[in-house]
Write an enzyme that holds these catalytic residues in place. Structure first.
Site, mmCIF file in Angstrom:
data_model
loop_
_atom_site.group_PDB
_atom_site.id
_atom_site.type_symbol
_atom_site.label_atom_id
_atom_site.label_comp_id
_atom_site.label_asym_id
_atom_site.label_seq_id
_atom_site.Cartn_x
_atom_site.Cartn_y
_atom_site.Cartn_z
ATOM 1 N N SER A 80 -17.120 29.287 35.758
ATOM 2 C CA SER A 80 -15.808 29.934 35.715
ATOM 3 C C SER A 80 -14.951 29.287 34.620
ATOM 4 O O SER A 80 -15.349 29.275 33.461
ATOM 5 C CB SER A 80 -15.150 29.860 37.094
ATOM 6 N N ASP A 88 -17.999 35.923 39.223
ATOM 7 C CA ASP A 88 -17.721 34.501 39.017
ATOM 8 C C ASP A 88 -18.810 33.575 39.585
ATOM 9 O O ASP A 88 -19.228 33.715 40.734
ATOM 10 C CB ASP A 88 -16.393 34.187 39.699
#
Length: 278
Positions: free
Chosen positions: A42, A186
């Site tokens: 991320s 993510d």
């Protein structure tokens, strides 16, 4: 001796804090860019791509603290309680971790967000270089429809921008990213740090921006690394940095304060990091 740098997720605030911390360590004489393996999840995937691009840490730091140099971001008002509730419902109904990730992926695919093309422009602007670096870089994402993890590397045949965008596709906030006909979300859905991907390295430095309540995956990963003989150090924001970062990790307005707090924290932590790293 092999060394791994693990950069965890934490929004634009986390990018700023990690950048400030790494610059502060470098200024304090710790050659953090000498790592043999970089692992980004991320926000950490953005930082990993930036610091391996050949762009000086001092310049990356300036791009966080100077409003004139900051890249454009899309402001997002994150309802942390709503997201936690969404994740909690998916996990409680799941049969295993993969099924939980798949359920979160379903929710992400069903959520109305900004267009994927608009989000990709943000990621493109963040990265000084759009080619994969020569050093080993691993970027983590999750396939939305199956819950399978995906670790992108230069050998994956996927563009660096797409890999970082996928790793940064926060469910319920940003659109899943399309790569090869598949949709990705993510990498933090698997683990906010994915420190287990540092297995085989002798020294591991983990930057942990935020801790998900009830999620002990990093503790388990660190314990496993240590059982295999690795020395591991985890650094999280101190009290001053937590205040600078604030409650909304996706708030672009905190970048300068978060980066400066990371730099100041690094100066205080440099001796401890040097003892591990050198």
């Amino acid at each position: 001796m092999t060394r791994a740098l693990v950069l965890g997720g934490g929004g634009v605030a986390g990018i700023a804090w990690e950048t400030g911390l790494l610059h502060g360590l470098s200024e304090s004489g710790v050659d953090i860019l000498g790592a043999d393996r970089f692992i980004g999840t991320s926000a950490g995937s953005t930082v990993a791509a930036q610091i391996t691009s050949g762009t000086a840490l001092a310049e990356l730091f300036r791009r966080q603290v100077d409003p004139a140099l900051q890249t454009p971001e899309i402001a997002a008002n994150v309802d942390a309680e709503a997201i936690a509730e969404m994740f909690g419902a998916a996990v409680s109904a799941a049969t295993d971790a993969r099924d939980a990730r798949r359920r979160i992926g379903e929710l992400a695919l069903a959520t109305q967000t900004v267009p994927e093309s608009e989000r990709l422009k943000v990621i493109e602007a963040r990265l000084p270089v759009h080619e994969w670096p020569a050093v080993p870089l691993r970027i983590v994402a999750v396939e939305a429809t199956t819950g399978d993890e995906r670790v992108f590397t230069v050998e994956s045949g996927v563009s660096l921008v797409d890999a970082v965008a996928a790793s940064c596709a926060v469910p319920g906030t940003w659109p899943p990213v399309t790569i090869g006909g598949r949709r990705y979300i993510d990498g933090g859905v698997r683990s906010m740090e994915n420190a287990d991907l540092a297995a085989g390295c002798d020294r591991v430095l983990v930057l942990r921006v935020t801790e998900v309540p009830g999620n002990t995956d990093l503790d388990d990963q660190v314990a496993a690394l240590r059982r295999d003989g690795a020395e591991v150090l985890v650094i999280a924001p101190d009290a001053t940095a937590i205040e600078a970062i604030g409650p909304n990790l996706l708030d672009p307005s905190v970048r300068e304060a978060a980066a400066r707090a990371g730099y100041d924290q690094a100066v205080r932590a440099a001796a401890e990091v040097a003892a591990l790293w050198e």
